[in-house]
Every structure is written in structure tokens, then in C-alpha cells.
Design a protein around this motif. Structure first.
Motif, short mmCIF file in Angstrom:
data_model
loop_
_atom_site.label_atom_id
_atom_site.label_comp_id
_atom_site.label_asym_id
_atom_site.label_seq_id
_atom_site.Cartn_x
_atom_site.Cartn_y
_atom_site.Cartn_z
N HIS A 31 0.86 -1.18 0.00
CA HIS A 31 0.00 0.00 0.00
C HIS A 31 0.90 1.24 0.00
O HIS A 31 1.48 1.57 1.03
CB HIS A 31 -0.89 0.03 1.26
N ARG A 32 1.04 1.85 -1.14
CA ARG A 32 1.87 3.07 -1.22
C ARG A 32 0.98 4.28 -0.97
O ARG A 32 0.02 4.52 -1.70
CB ARG A 32 2.54 3.16 -2.59
N TRP A 33 1.30 5.03 0.07
CA TRP A 33 0.54 6.24 0.37
C TRP A 33 0.87 7.32 -0.66
O TRP A 33 2.04 7.58 -0.92
CB TRP A 33 0.88 6.73 1.79
N ALA A 45 23.87 5.99 1.52
CA ALA A 45 24.12 6.53 2.87
C ALA A 45 23.39 5.69 3.91
O ALA A 45 22.38 5.06 3.62
CB ALA A 45 23.66 7.97 2.94
C1 LIG Z 1 22.82 -0.28 6.13
C2 LIG Z 1 22.16 0.41 7.31
C3 LIG Z 1 22.55 0.06 8.60
C4 LIG Z 1 21.97 0.73 9.70
N1 LIG Z 1 22.36 0.37 10.96
C5 LIG Z 1 21.84 1.02 12.02
C6 LIG Z 1 22.21 0.67 13.35
O1 LIG Z 1 22.93 -0.32 13.59
N2 LIG Z 1 21.71 1.42 14.38
C7 LIG Z 1 20.87 2.47 14.16
O2 LIG Z 1 20.49 3.14 15.13
N3 LIG Z 1 20.45 2.77 12.93
C8 LIG Z 1 20.90 2.08 11.86
N4 LIG Z 1 20.48 2.40 10.60
C9 LIG Z 1 19.46 3.47 10.44
C10 LIG Z 1 18.06 2.97 10.84
O3 LIG Z 1 17.79 1.75 10.21
C11 LIG Z 1 17.02 4.03 10.45
O4 LIG Z 1 17.37 5.26 11.05
C12 LIG Z 1 15.62 3.63 10.90
O5 LIG Z 1 15.22 2.42 10.27
C13 LIG Z 1 14.60 4.73 10.58
O6 LIG Z 1 13.34 4.28 10.97
P1 LIG Z 1 12.01 4.91 10.35
O7 LIG Z 1 10.90 4.07 10.89
O8 LIG Z 1 11.99 6.36 10.56
O9 LIG Z 1 12.13 4.67 8.78
P2 LIG Z 1 12.33 3.32 7.93
O10 LIG Z 1 12.90 2.24 8.75
O11 LIG Z 1 13.04 3.76 6.70
O12 LIG Z 1 10.84 2.90 7.58
C14 LIG Z 1 10.04 3.67 6.72
C15 LIG Z 1 8.93 2.81 6.17
O13 LIG Z 1 8.03 3.62 5.42
C16 LIG Z 1 7.66 2.92 4.24
N5 LIG Z 1 7.30 3.93 3.24
C17 LIG Z 1 8.03 4.95 2.74
N6 LIG Z 1 7.30 5.69 1.89
C18 LIG Z 1 6.06 5.12 1.84
C19 LIG Z 1 4.84 5.43 1.15
N7 LIG Z 1 4.72 6.49 0.33
N8 LIG Z 1 3.77 4.64 1.35
C20 LIG Z 1 3.83 3.57 2.20
N9 LIG Z 1 4.95 3.23 2.87
C21 LIG Z 1 6.06 3.99 2.69
C22 LIG Z 1 8.89 2.13 3.86
O14 LIG Z 1 8.58 1.04 3.04
C23 LIG Z 1 9.44 1.71 5.23
O15 LIG Z 1 8.93 0.46 5.64
C24 LIG Z 1 21.00 1.73 9.49
C25 LIG Z 1 20.60 2.04 8.19
C26 LIG Z 1 21.15 1.39 7.11
C27 LIG Z 1 20.70 1.74 5.71
#
Ligand SMILES: Cc1cc2nc3c(=O)[nH]c(=O)nc-3n(C[C@H](O)[C@H](O)[C@H](O)COP(=O)(O)OP(=O)(O)OC[C@H]3O[C@@H](n4cnc5c(N)ncnc54)[C@H](O)[C@@H]3O)c2cc1C
Length: 395
Positions: free
Chosen positions: A116-118, A329
């Protein structure tokens, strides 16, 4: 996290995600052991969020590192503090924790709707989604947006939400790579020989900022923990001036005098590289960096005096020519500006719509700060929604 707080508060919750399964970036973070948070005292911890620290303070205080560790424990994943103070689950990966969490959310009544893409709101203010079956509109009493930043877009967070919110007049500061690598115009010889090689125990300096740790030579530049720790300063310098000089100290525990003494011995029949390796315990990649710097200065390294070599060992200049692309990144700087949010993480211009996680305008180094702030703001937005629903019912 918002869903969990909401379900515990008695709300009916559905999580919509564009991807076919949950937590893909969380699982990717697990590849490095899942650094959940950090054990340092809270004042130091908060300082990692730089200028955004005051905006995140209340949320992190309400759900601090100890609470995150306890939360992990309730899911059967005890945590431990690594040698650097970083906190990891004992399993050293994300999948068991995510599985247990999804089971608990399911048991708590949270529904998941994948693929489901918002895509914004329809004419009646309902949430609009694109699904494999076509467009859907869904009415909700309140919404939490937790759409992530724009790094590693193939894991789901692609920053596509920026335009949707900008169209509603919400100010979003430009999404930029954080904890990212930088490009360097290595010579072909250096690139072919040293790509993938680590620089261990080095000190990296840009301006007044120095960080000790490790870095890694890549085909197109340099990345790794110590680079990520300096990435905000390096990024601003590169973006502002077009390039920046990173100074690398290869033997930061030896001063120039000690190095000069070591490098004043006779070389005999040894090659310069062998001499440097033995006299100053330099690695081949470190010596390669010195060669690169010598080439750039227009003088071969063999022409350097012992004092000049000693100086260069702890001040190897590396010209950074650009920031590696955001899709490589670890995290994203920029996002919804805090002025757009009230103290409950609700968007002032869109009552009933809350936002949390990496899509907000903060950045932090690696070390567990990214997940901690994502968890804490998710929980805060969940509490904010409960308060909002409560108030809406009364009025
Ligand atoms: C390689 C890597 C290693 C990392 N290691 C660490 C670590 O060890 N420790 C740490 O603290 N952090 C780490 N991070 C960072 C951490 O994973 C992120 O900061 C964290 O996951 C952010 O959480 P979030 O819920 O804000 O976003 P996300 O985890 O990015 O989740 C966002 C969600 O929104 C969904 N989404 C986006 N746009 C839409 C849309 N339009 N419609 C519907 N769904 C959508 C996506 O599919 C996703 O599931 C790492 C990141 C990477 C890339």
C-alpha cells in the motif's frame, strides 16, 4: 512503535507499508549487529543530535535507552553493551526481534496492509493508497506518518513523501546523505590496489573536528565509521566549497619528533615502502595514501626528508570531491522541520496527522542514535495521537 503505543491505548490500528513486508531497513540495520542504542549518559547521548537535541529531548527522556533495552527484553531479546558503549541484542541481528515484535503487534490487534503506497489525500481528506489492485482511499481518525528518509530506497524509504507534504505547505528541509561516504579522485594504481582495504586506528580531521576510528577505501572514495562520525562537517564543507580536505593521521599516538627519529635511520637497500612499513609500522594502504599525497604535491615521496615524511604520516591530505549518493548513505539529514510540529509531533498545518522517525529534520552519527530517536519519536507520536483522539471525542 507508534502502532504499539496506540494499540496498547485501545486504538484500532492499521500499518500501511509500500513494501511487501515490514521493517526492511530495520533488518538491514541488523546485518551490522543491530546497534539499538548507546549506553553513554543521557546528556552526552543527547548532544549527538546536535542542534535538534532540544527538539528530541522530551521524546527520548520519555523513552530513553534503558526503556528501549527493556522493551527488547520483553520481546525475548536481551541486550549487551559492546566495548565502544554501543548496545546490541545478544542475537546480534534484527530478525528474531522483528519476528517477535510483529507477533506481539498482531496479538494486540494491529493490522498490516502491505503493498500500500501512500500517495496523499483524496478530495474528501481520506488517505489515498496505490495498491496492486488499484487505488484505495481510507478514512482515519488520526494518522502517523513514519516514512523514513531517502537512503537505501530499495528498502522502502525513498523520500517520495516530500512532495506530498510540500504540496500541503509543510516545510521540509532538503534530504541529504548522512553517515555517508565521500568521493575521492584516486589514481588508477591506488584504486586498483587498495579498494576495500581498511585504515585502522587512524585519526581524521576536518577543521576543528577530529575523530578516531576506522575508514575504508572504496573504488570511488572513502567511507566507514570515522568518516560517518564526521560526515555532517565533511558534507557541509564539500557542498559549500565544492571540495574539502580531510587530514588523516596514520599514527596518531606518535608525535613528529618520535616519528622523525624512527624515519632518520638508514634505508639501505630497502624500498621506501618497506622502510616506512618497518620504521613507522605503516600499513601498505597508509603508505599508498602518502604516495597519493606526494603525487598531488608534485614531488615524489622518495624526495621527502625524514622530517617531511614524519610530518606527512600524521597529516596526509585527502581531497574530497563530492558526497556519495544518498542511496548508499546509512541515514538521511533534513526532513520535516520541527517548527511544523507541535510538542506531540502533530503537524500544525494538518491537524490529526503526526510524524515520527527519520523523516523529521534531525541527524546523528552511527552508534544507536538513529534507531533510538526513531523509536522514541514513534512512541511520542503514538501518545500524541491517543491524546488527540481523547480530546476529539470530548469535543
Ligand atoms: C545499512 C544500514 C545500517 C543501519 N544500521 C543502524 C544501526 O545499527 N543502528 C541504528 O540506530 N540505525 C541504523 N540504521 C538506520 C536505521 O535503520 C534508520 O534510522 C531507521 O530504520 C529509521 O526508521 P524509520 O521508521 O523512521 O524509517 P524506515 O525504517 O526507513 O521505515 C520507513 C517505512 O516507510 C515505508 N514507506 C516509505 N514511503 C512510503 C509510502 N509512500 N507509502 C507507504 N509506505 C512507505 C517504507 O517502506 C518503510 O517500511 C541503518 C541504516 C542502514 C541503511
Amino acid at each position: 512503535m507508534a502502532a504499539e503505543v496506540l494499540a496498547q491505548g485501545g486504538a484500532r490500528v492499521t500499518v500501511y507499508d509500500a513494501m511487501p513486508s515490514a521493517g526492511r531497513k530495520f533488518l538491514m540495520a541488523g546485518r551490522g549487529g543491530l546497534n539499538l542504542t548507546h549506553s553513554e549518559p543521557l546528556p552526552q547521548f543527547m548532544a549527538r543530535y546536535r542542534e535538534a537535541a532540544p527538539k528530541l529531548q522530551a521524546a527520548v527522556e520519555a523513552f530513553p535507552p534503558d526503556a528501549l533495552r527493556a522493551w527488547s527484553e520483553t520481546l525475548g531479546e536481551t541486550t549487551f553493551v559492546g566495548s565502544s558503549g554501543r548496545v546490541f541484542p545478544k542475537a546480534f541481528k534484527a530478525s528474531p526481534l522483528l519476528r517477535a515484535w510483529l507477533r506481539r503487534l498482531d496479538a494486540g490487534g494491529v493490522r498490516f496492509a502491505f503493498r500500500h503506497r501512500w500517495t496523499g489525500w483524496d478530495g474528501e481528506g481520506r488517505l489515498a493508497f496505490q495498491t496492486p489492485e488499484g487505488a484505495h482511499a481510507i478514512g482515519a481518525s488520526a494518522t502517523v506518518l513514519a516514512l523514513g528518509g531517502a537512503s537505501w530506497p530499495r528498502l522502502g524509504s525513498d523520500g517520495g513523501w516530500v512532495e506530498l507534504l510540500a504540496a500541503k505547505g509543510v516545510a521540509v528541509s532538503k534530504l541529504r546523505p548522512a553517515n555517508s561516504g565521500f568521493t575521492v579522485a584516486w589514481s588508477d594504481v591506488f584504486r586498483d590496489r587498495f579498494e576495500g582495504q581498511p585504515l585502522k586506528g587512524v585519526a581524521l580531521t576536518i577543521g576543528a573536528h577530529t575523530v578516531r576510528g576506522e575508514a575504508m577505501i572504496t573504488r570511488s572514495g572513502i567511507e566507514g565509521g570515522a568518516i560517518y562520525a564526521l560526515s555532517a562537517e565533511l558534507r557541509e564543507a564539500v557542498l559549500g566549497l565544492g571540495q574539502a580536505t580531510l587530514m588523516i593521521a596514520l599514527r596518531p599516538d606518535l608525535d613528529v619528533a618520535a616519528l622523525t627519529t624512527r624515519l632518520s635511520g638508514t634505508r639501505g637497500k630497502q624500498s621506501l615502502a618497506n622502510f616506512l612499513r618497518k620504521a613507522a609500522q605503516l600499513s601498505p594502504v597508509g603508505i599508498g595514501l602518502m604516495q597519493e599525497a606526494a603525487i598531488a604535491s608534485g614531488r615524489p615521496l622518495a624526495a621527502f626528508s625524514a622530517a617531511e615524511l614524519a610530518h606527512l604520516v600524521n597529516a596526509v591530505p585527502v581531497q574530497l570531491t563530492g558526497v556519495a549518493p544518498i542511496d548508499r548513505a546509512i541515514s538521511t539529514a533534513g526532513g520535516i522541520t520541527f517548527d511544523e510540529l507541535d510538542e506531540h509531533f502533530m503537524l500544525r498545518k494538518l491537524p490529526g496527522v503526526f510524524a515520527a522517525g527519520e523523516m523529521l529534520d534531525w541527524e546523528a552519527p552511527t552508534g544507536g542514535y538513529l534507531l533510538q530517536a526513531s523509536f522514541a519519536t514513534g512512541a511520542a507520536a503514538g501518545r500524541g495521537v491517543l491524546g488527540w483522539l481523547d480530546q476529539s471525542q470530548k469535543s
